[in-house]
Motif scaffolding. Sequence first.
Motif, mmCIF file in Angstrom:
data_model
loop_
_atom_site.group_PDB
_atom_site.id
_atom_site.type_symbol
_atom_site.label_atom_id
_atom_site.label_comp_id
_atom_site.label_asym_id
_atom_site.label_seq_id
_atom_site.Cartn_x
_atom_site.Cartn_y
_atom_site.Cartn_z
ATOM 1 N N ASN A 45 0.866 -1.182 0.000
ATOM 2 C CA ASN A 45 0.000 0.000 0.000
ATOM 3 C C ASN A 45 0.901 1.230 0.000
ATOM 4 N N PRO A 46 1.267 1.713 -1.182
ATOM 5 C CA PRO A 46 2.309 2.751 -1.264
ATOM 6 C C PRO A 46 1.948 4.076 -0.600
ATOM 7 N N PHE A 47 0.659 4.309 -0.352
ATOM 8 C CA PHE A 47 0.249 5.585 0.242
ATOM 9 C C PHE A 47 0.016 5.487 1.748
ATOM 10 N N LEU A 48 0.310 4.339 2.318
ATOM 11 C CA LEU A 48 0.156 4.155 3.761
ATOM 12 C C LEU A 48 1.323 4.838 4.460
ATOM 13 N N THR A 49 1.019 5.760 5.369
ATOM 14 C CA THR A 49 2.042 6.594 5.995
ATOM 15 C C THR A 49 1.975 6.465 7.524
ATOM 16 N N GLY A 50 2.754 7.313 8.193
ATOM 17 C CA GLY A 50 2.756 7.317 9.654
ATOM 18 C C GLY A 50 3.733 6.302 10.217
ATOM 19 N N GLU A 51 3.750 6.208 11.525
ATOM 20 C CA GLU A 51 4.662 5.301 12.207
ATOM 21 C C GLU A 51 3.982 3.986 12.562
ATOM 22 N N LEU A 52 4.793 2.986 12.810
ATOM 23 C CA LEU A 52 4.273 1.708 13.291
ATOM 24 C C LEU A 52 3.803 1.898 14.732
ATOM 25 N N PRO A 53 2.533 1.653 15.024
ATOM 26 C CA PRO A 53 2.044 1.856 16.388
ATOM 27 C C PRO A 53 2.728 0.906 17.374
ATOM 28 N N SER A 54 3.172 1.439 18.495
ATOM 29 C CA SER A 54 3.800 0.586 19.504
ATOM 30 C C SER A 54 2.814 -0.443 20.048
ATOM 31 N N GLN A 55 1.505 -0.130 19.939
ATOM 32 C CA GLN A 55 0.471 -1.044 20.451
ATOM 33 C C GLN A 55 0.458 -2.385 19.718
ATOM 34 N N LEU A 56 1.052 -2.446 18.521
ATOM 35 C CA LEU A 56 1.100 -3.724 17.808
ATOM 36 C C LEU A 56 1.928 -4.752 18.581
ATOM 37 N N GLY A 57 2.739 -4.280 19.503
ATOM 38 C CA GLY A 57 3.502 -5.187 20.347
ATOM 39 C C GLY A 57 2.638 -5.979 21.311
ATOM 40 N N LEU A 58 1.362 -5.641 21.403
ATOM 41 C CA LEU A 58 0.427 -6.389 22.250
ATOM 42 C C LEU A 58 -0.115 -7.630 21.567
ATOM 43 N N LEU A 59 0.174 -7.777 20.282
ATOM 44 C CA LEU A 59 -0.366 -8.898 19.500
ATOM 45 C C LEU A 59 0.521 -10.125 19.690
ATOM 46 N N THR A 60 0.478 -10.693 20.860
ATOM 47 C CA THR A 60 1.433 -11.737 21.218
ATOM 48 C C THR A 60 1.203 -13.067 20.503
ATOM 49 N N ASN A 61 0.077 -13.225 19.812
ATOM 50 C CA ASN A 61 -0.161 -14.438 19.023
ATOM 51 C C ASN A 61 0.272 -14.278 17.568
ATOM 52 N N LEU A 62 0.777 -13.100 17.227
ATOM 53 C CA LEU A 62 1.125 -12.809 15.841
ATOM 54 C C LEU A 62 2.302 -13.670 15.384
ATOM 55 N N THR A 63 2.129 -14.323 14.225
ATOM 56 C CA THR A 63 3.216 -15.108 13.625
ATOM 57 C C THR A 63 3.788 -14.422 12.385
ATOM 58 N N THR A 64 2.972 -13.597 11.727
ATOM 59 C CA THR A 64 3.410 -12.919 10.504
ATOM 60 C C THR A 64 2.950 -11.470 10.523
ATOM 61 N N PHE A 65 3.894 -10.552 10.308
ATOM 62 C CA PHE A 65 3.541 -9.145 10.132
ATOM 63 C C PHE A 65 4.284 -8.626 8.908
ATOM 64 N N GLY A 66 3.508 -8.200 7.906
ATOM 65 C CA GLY A 66 4.093 -7.685 6.680
ATOM 66 C C GLY A 66 3.607 -6.280 6.382
ATOM 67 N N ALA A 67 4.547 -5.342 6.296
ATOM 68 C CA ALA A 67 4.205 -3.960 5.961
ATOM 69 C C ALA A 67 5.200 -3.390 4.961
ATOM 70 N N ALA A 68 5.719 -4.262 4.086
ATOM 71 C CA ALA A 68 6.697 -3.853 3.086
ATOM 72 C C ALA A 68 6.042 -3.037 1.978
ATOM 73 N N ALA A 69 6.879 -2.291 1.247
ATOM 74 C CA ALA A 69 6.414 -1.511 0.090
ATOM 75 C C ALA A 69 5.296 -0.549 0.486
ATOM 76 N N THR A 70 5.539 0.196 1.559
ATOM 77 C CA THR A 70 4.631 1.243 2.016
ATOM 78 C C THR A 70 5.449 2.507 2.245
ATOM 79 N N SER A 71 4.785 3.560 2.674
ATOM 80 C CA SER A 71 5.491 4.805 3.012
ATOM 81 C C SER A 71 5.546 5.014 4.519
ATOM 82 N N LEU A 72 5.489 3.927 5.272
ATOM 83 C CA LEU A 72 5.605 4.022 6.723
ATOM 84 C C LEU A 72 6.965 4.594 7.104
ATOM 85 N N SER A 73 6.974 5.374 8.173
ATOM 86 C CA SER A 73 8.205 6.035 8.608
ATOM 87 C C SER A 73 8.367 5.844 10.119
ATOM 88 N N GLY A 74 9.329 6.569 10.679
ATOM 89 C CA GLY A 74 9.594 6.414 12.106
ATOM 90 C C GLY A 74 10.445 5.177 12.364
#
Length: 283
Positions: free
Chosen positions: A200-229
């Motif tokens: 999603n090339p127009f997705l911006t902003g920082e990665l929310p620290s709250q995503l660290g609460l997803l303790t069952n997460l096995t896969t997180f993909g946010a490549a090819a975006t405009s995320l910063s921070g």
Amino acid sequence: MENISVSVTSLFFFFIFFSLTKIQEVTSLSPDGQALLSLATSSPSLLSSWNPSTSTPCSWKGITCSPQSRVISLSIPDTFLNLTSLPPQLSSLTMLQLLNLSSTNLSGSIPPSFGQLSHLQLLDLSSNSLTGSIPNELGNLSSLQFLFLNSNRLTGTIPQQLSNLTSLEVLCLQDNLFNGSIPSQLGSLKSLQQFRIGGNPFLTGELPSQLGLLTNLTTFGAAATSLSGSIPSTFGNLVNLQTLALYDTEISGSIPSELGLCSELRNLYLHMNNLTGSIPHEL
């Protein structure tokens, strides 16, 4: 001349009788069946396997019913529907648990009325040409476990109402045209195992620290975006994480040493970024 008149009259009444018979066939079909027929208007191949003269659609291709003859599953992926909009009539399938219309050549927007499908556990509309935004009403699907909206042309922001989907295990939103940022409220999805938002090339902003609460997460993909921070140090709490794909973004700063706590991590993709500093020995 009289015989011709009688023949024309007979033909007229035969036509009327035939038409009424066909109408009777469709109207004798259950409401669930009539709702399903809204999908077949532009698909002769589907209509040929869906017989409207039956009393229920339970024997139709791709349909599963409950013992009470209510439709609980509609799965017709890779069927050429060629619809310019998703029929809102599908919202009347109130017992539906599974809806799979992936790769069916759909366009148009997702009807807000889909939020009324309160028993839905899987919604797959991936690999189509859907446009518009994700309706906030999808946040009402409290039983939803799998949501696949990837590979479309969806726009707008990701609704924070998706954080109400507390049973959600898989959230695939990759390869669309979303803008805005990732809602921090998604950190409340404690059952989430896969979260894909890349491409999603127009997705911006920082990665929310709250995503660290997803303790069952096995896969997180946010490549090819405009995320910063920076990469949040809270990602070190993702003890079940196996794949972290954050390449080709605007992410900067150093790699947090806390990632070394992700003992299940197998695939770490951080290339094509603005990261600095040394590679933590904890990795």
